[in-house]
Design a protein around this motif. Structure first.
Motif, mmCIF file in Angstrom:
data_model
loop_
_atom_site.group_PDB
_atom_site.id
_atom_site.type_symbol
_atom_site.label_atom_id
_atom_site.label_comp_id
_atom_site.label_asym_id
_atom_site.label_seq_id
_atom_site.Cartn_x
_atom_site.Cartn_y
_atom_site.Cartn_z
ATOM 1 N N VAL A 125 17.040 48.253 48.208
ATOM 2 C CA VAL A 125 17.427 47.186 47.291
ATOM 3 C C VAL A 125 18.772 47.536 46.670
ATOM 4 N N ALA A 126 19.609 46.519 46.483
ATOM 5 C CA ALA A 126 20.917 46.729 45.859
ATOM 6 C C ALA A 126 21.198 45.590 44.886
ATOM 7 N N TYR A 127 22.085 45.868 43.943
ATOM 8 C CA TYR A 127 22.591 44.848 43.031
ATOM 9 C C TYR A 127 23.910 44.329 43.581
ATOM 10 N N ARG A 128 24.022 43.017 43.688
ATOM 11 C CA ARG A 128 25.241 42.372 44.172
ATOM 12 C C ARG A 128 26.271 42.363 43.048
ATOM 13 N N ILE A 129 27.500 42.711 43.369
ATOM 14 C CA ILE A 129 28.585 42.751 42.392
ATOM 15 C C ILE A 129 29.617 41.687 42.760
ATOM 16 N N GLU A 130 30.030 40.922 41.768
ATOM 17 C CA GLU A 130 31.093 39.935 41.955
ATOM 18 C C GLU A 130 32.303 40.435 41.171
ATOM 19 N N ALA A 131 33.414 40.659 41.867
ATOM 20 C CA ALA A 131 34.618 41.206 41.235
ATOM 21 C C ALA A 131 35.848 40.768 42.034
ATOM 22 N N PRO A 132 36.316 39.530 41.801
ATOM 23 C CA PRO A 132 37.430 38.997 42.604
ATOM 24 C C PRO A 132 38.678 39.874 42.600
ATOM 25 N N GLU A 133 39.033 40.464 41.456
ATOM 26 C CA GLU A 133 40.243 41.297 41.414
ATOM 27 C C GLU A 133 40.047 42.590 42.209
ATOM 28 N N LEU A 134 38.831 43.110 42.221
ATOM 29 C CA LEU A 134 38.531 44.300 43.014
ATOM 30 C C LEU A 134 38.566 43.947 44.507
ATOM 31 N N VAL A 135 38.114 42.758 44.842
ATOM 32 C CA VAL A 135 38.195 42.286 46.231
ATOM 33 C C VAL A 135 39.663 42.249 46.670
ATOM 34 N N ALA A 136 40.538 41.769 45.784
ATOM 35 C CA ALA A 136 41.968 41.697 46.111
ATOM 36 C C ALA A 136 42.561 43.098 46.312
ATOM 37 N N ILE A 137 42.173 44.042 45.465
ATOM 38 C CA ILE A 137 42.643 45.431 45.617
ATOM 39 C C ILE A 137 42.187 45.980 46.962
ATOM 40 N N ARG A 138 40.918 45.758 47.279
ATOM 41 C CA ARG A 138 40.379 46.270 48.534
ATOM 42 C C ARG A 138 41.091 45.637 49.725
ATOM 43 N N GLU A 139 41.370 44.342 49.624
ATOM 44 C CA GLU A 139 42.064 43.645 50.711
ATOM 45 C C GLU A 139 43.438 44.259 50.961
ATOM 46 N N GLY A 140 44.165 44.564 49.881
ATOM 47 C CA GLY A 140 45.469 45.203 50.037
ATOM 48 C C GLY A 140 45.360 46.564 50.697
ATOM 49 N N LEU A 141 44.369 47.339 50.301
ATOM 50 C CA LEU A 141 44.153 48.653 50.916
ATOM 51 C C LEU A 141 43.727 48.499 52.380
ATOM 52 N N SER A 142 42.919 47.481 52.659
ATOM 53 C CA SER A 142 42.492 47.222 54.047
ATOM 54 C C SER A 142 43.693 46.948 54.933
ATOM 55 N N GLN A 143 44.643 46.176 54.414
ATOM 56 C CA GLN A 143 45.842 45.873 55.200
ATOM 57 C C GLN A 143 46.678 47.135 55.411
#
Length: 169
Positions: free
Chosen positions: A82-100
């Motif tokens: 079981v996990a807790y879902r996290i919503e964090a749009p700005e963290l998603v953007a940071i991760r996307e930049g690192l992914s690129q």
């Protein structure tokens, strides 16, 4: 002294939120497997060759920057956990930049769609996970959580070894 150890990247929670997740993890995770504090993984496996660049990029993402907003929005079944879902749009953007930045080096698990979550139970019988999911769902209320920083860790098979730590303003 990295050797061939891969790097893991996580978001760091504020003290109170870290304590809350850790209590849940201690309560529901099989004790013999619970060797890490609760965590929100951004990347599961980056090559050791990016260690210095990763440190610089994480520093640039956090230095003088306000912490991203984050919210626990629900629970999710992991089949055997079981996990807790996290919503964090700005963290998603940071991760996307690192992914690129690290695109050619990402493992399939890190190259696919990111589903931010904090695992509080894993590697148990699906029937037990279903009971825990039901129990945690009954009392669930969405809540804000503090993302205090970003960290990277060496993975050598056991508890993670710190590589770098970067706090938001």
């Amino acid at each position: 002294m990295s050797g061939n150890a891969p790097l893991i990247v996580t978001a760091l929670f504020g003290r109170q939120d870290q304590a809350w997740f850790d209590v849940l993890r201690r309560e529901h995770y099989p004790p013999e497997r619970n060797v890490l504090p609760a965590h929100l993984t951004l990347f599961h496996h980056l090559p050791p060759s990016v260690a210095e660049e990763l440190k610089q990029r994480l520093g640039a993402e956090t230095r003088g920057i306000r912490a991203p907003r984050a919210k626990v929005t629900g629970l999710m079944s992991l089949g055997g956990g079981v996990a807790y879902r996290i919503e964090a749009p700005e963290l998603v953007a940071i991760r996307e930049g690192l992914s690129q930045a690290f695109a050619g080096m990402l493992m399939p698990q890190d190259a696919g769609r990111w589903r931010p979550h904090v695992t509080v139970q894993n590697k148990v019988r699906p029937s037990l996970a279903k009971v825990v999911l039901g129990a945690l769902s009954r009392d669930f209320r969405p809540r804000e959580v503090e993302i205090a920083g970003l960290a990277s860790w060496w993975y050598r098979g056991g508890p993670w070894e710190p590589h770098s730590r970067h706090m938001f303003a």
